[in-house]
Design a protein around this motif. Structure first.
Motif, PDB file in Angstrom:
ATOM      1  N   TRP A   1      12.250   5.472  -5.278  1.00  0.00           N
ATOM      2  CA  TRP A   1      10.631   5.984  -5.315  1.00  0.00           C
ATOM      3  C   TRP A   1      10.227   6.833  -3.867  1.00  0.00           C
ATOM      4  O   TRP A   1       9.074   7.159  -3.603  1.00  0.00           O
ATOM      5  CB  TRP A   1       9.783   4.340  -5.052  1.00  0.00           C
ATOM      6  N   GLU A   2      11.329   6.923  -3.200  1.00  0.00           N
ATOM      7  CA  GLU A   2      11.351   7.997  -2.193  1.00  0.00           C
ATOM      8  C   GLU A   2      11.021   9.350  -2.658  1.00  0.00           C
ATOM      9  O   GLU A   2      11.470   9.791  -3.523  1.00  0.00           O
ATOM     10  CB  GLU A   2      12.478   8.106  -1.161  1.00  0.00           C
ATOM     11  N   GLY A   3       9.898   9.953  -2.218  1.00  0.00           N
ATOM     12  CA  GLY A   3       9.469  11.050  -2.746  1.00  0.00           C
ATOM     13  C   GLY A   3       8.220  11.072  -3.692  1.00  0.00           C
ATOM     14  O   GLY A   3       7.465  11.816  -3.742  1.00  0.00           O
ATOM     15  N   ARG A   4       8.288   9.877  -4.505  1.00  0.00           N
ATOM     16  CA  ARG A   4       7.117   9.541  -5.173  1.00  0.00           C
ATOM     17  C   ARG A   4       6.031   8.678  -4.541  1.00  0.00           C
ATOM     18  O   ARG A   4       4.786   9.155  -4.777  1.00  0.00           O
ATOM     19  CB  ARG A   4       7.810   8.604  -6.317  1.00  0.00           C
ATOM     20  N   LEU A   5       6.472   7.772  -3.755  1.00  0.00           N
ATOM     21  CA  LEU A   5       5.687   7.108  -2.953  1.00  0.00           C
ATOM     22  C   LEU A   5       5.669   7.551  -1.325  1.00  0.00           C
ATOM     23  O   LEU A   5       6.879   7.908  -0.995  1.00  0.00           O
ATOM     24  CB  LEU A   5       5.684   5.678  -3.233  1.00  0.00           C
ATOM     25  N   SER A   6       4.619   7.319  -0.704  1.00  0.00           N
ATOM     26  CA  SER A   6       4.981   7.743   0.894  1.00  0.00           C
ATOM     27  C   SER A   6       5.666   6.432   1.561  1.00  0.00           C
ATOM     28  O   SER A   6       5.733   5.397   1.002  1.00  0.00           O
ATOM     29  CB  SER A   6       3.624   7.839   1.350  1.00  0.00           C
ATOM     30  N   PRO A   7       6.426   6.683   2.698  1.00  0.00           N
ATOM     31  CA  PRO A   7       6.870   5.492   3.431  1.00  0.00           C
ATOM     32  C   PRO A   7       6.007   4.421   3.724  1.00  0.00           C
ATOM     33  O   PRO A   7       6.505   3.235   3.589  1.00  0.00           O
ATOM     34  CB  PRO A   7       7.315   6.189   4.682  1.00  0.00           C
ATOM     35  N   SER A   8       4.611   4.675   3.793  1.00  0.00           N
ATOM     36  CA  SER A   8       3.690   3.784   4.098  1.00  0.00           C
ATOM     37  C   SER A   8       3.529   2.838   3.072  1.00  0.00           C
ATOM     38  O   SER A   8       3.210   1.756   2.816  1.00  0.00           O
ATOM     39  CB  SER A   8       2.186   4.145   4.890  1.00  0.00           C
ATOM     40  N   GLU A   9       3.291   3.511   1.705  1.00  0.00           N
ATOM     41  CA  GLU A   9       3.132   3.074   0.218  1.00  0.00           C
ATOM     42  C   GLU A   9       4.204   2.021   0.032  1.00  0.00           C
ATOM     43  O   GLU A   9       4.196   1.013  -0.598  1.00  0.00           O
ATOM     44  CB  GLU A   9       2.673   3.942  -0.553  1.00  0.00           C
ATOM     45  N   ILE A  10       5.338   2.746   0.375  1.00  0.00           N
ATOM     46  CA  ILE A  10       6.741   1.800   0.106  1.00  0.00           C
ATOM     47  C   ILE A  10       6.773   0.332   0.898  1.00  0.00           C
ATOM     48  O   ILE A  10       7.093  -0.615   0.404  1.00  0.00           O
ATOM     49  CB  ILE A  10       7.935   2.696   0.387  1.00  0.00           C
TER      50      ILE A  10
END
Length: 308
Positions: A279-288
């Motif tokens: 999910w890196e690149g699909r979701l932001s680090p904050s969202e992850i």
């Protein structure tokens, strides 16, 4: 419509202009069609419907001229007003991003303990986390995280790669058997297909794994030595799992690919290799990070409900 079998009406029905019979009750001509004694009135088309059609057509012509409407291959007519809904959608999305930036920004930090202890922040963020889970995870792990065939249960006590927020966030970031260069890698060997074990040994392992799942002490069973030599390195001694390498526990009755003799036999013969996308690149680090905290809380909440 009128009933032509009524003698009184039939007797009083006349001809209008000598062309068609006239219904004596309504004064309208009839079509002359007769269905079992019932004649059809030749009434005029309602004016209100005509005006509605005229207005609808007029509006469509005006809309075609003023608004984007007609496709032109790879493009479309812009309309005299020059409206662009894609630009409006992007603008609304950016406004939404700015509106949530104040509470989402702290999740860029991986200080999970501090984030989890901030009750007002978590109360505000969890509805957004639930939407993230529904949009990105529920298709495989189900709406409540209970999983299904080939997809791990996220609400039980067993974790393939660790259940701390840090480990969950890392799994979300790199995926499992994904295209990410740092992906977690896990594969169940195909003991039968690749000729690692003969069919007889596989049957002994099927019986041994079934005994483990029932909580039986199978240490001295006929498949115990085979399990120790071929399975314990990944699944742990006695099938306890929990080694953080993607191998599930085998002693709790909670199955990833099914626990019937046939399903276990298929797993041993053909092997397994599940995939979770990165999910890196699909979701932001904050969202992850937010999603990692949500998954951890999801599991705790469901286990607490089960105990109650």
């Amino acid at each position: 419509m009128t009933d032509a079998t009524d003698p009184g009406r039939r007797h009083s029905a006349g001809h209008h202009g000598g062309d068609r019979p006239v219904d004596p009750v309504t004064g309208h001509e009839t079509t002359g069609h007769d269905w079992g004694g019932i004649t059809e009135l030749n009434t005029a088309f309602p004016r209100i419907v005509i005006w509605a059609l005229v207005l609808a057509f007029s509006y469509s012509v005006i809309a075609w001229i003023l608004l984007p409407a007609w496709p032109l291959g790879h493009d479309y007519t812009r309309g005299l007003l020059g409206l662009d809904q894609s630009e409006e959608a992007v603008r609304e999305y950016r406004e939404m991003e700015r509106a949530r930036a104040d509470w989402l920004a702290p999740f860029a930090s991986a200080e999970f303990a501090a984030l989890a202890s901030d009750a007002p922040l978590m109360a505000r963020a969890m509805p957004a986390a639930a939407r993230l889970f529904a949009d990105n995870c529920a298709a495989c792990h189900q709406a409540k995280g209970t999983g299904g065939p080939g997809f791990p249960n996220l609400v039980d006590a067993d974790w393939l790669w660790g259940g701390d927020p840090e480990e969950i966030a890392e799994t979300l970031r790199v995926g499992v058997n994904s295209t990410h260069p740092d992906t977690r890698v896990s594969q169940m060997l195909a003991f039968g297909r690749d000729g690692i074990l003969p069919a007889g040994d596989i049957e002994l392992l099927v019986d041994h794994v079934l005994a483990l799942s029932r909580g039986e002490d199978a240490a001295d069973g006929p498949g115990a030595e085979l399990f120790a030599e071929n399975c314990a390195a990944c699944h742990g001694e006695g099938g306890v799992g929990g080694l953080g390498i993607g191998a599930p526990a085998l002693n709790d009755g909670d199955w990833l690919y099914g626990g019937s003799p046939g399903q276990i036999r298929t797993t041993l013969r053909q092997g397994r290799q599940g995939v979770m996308p990165s999910w890196e690149g699909r979701l932001s680090p904050s969202e992850i990070n937010l999603l990692a905290l949500y998954v951890e809380r999801l599991g705790k909440g469901n286990r607490n409900e089960a105990r109650e």
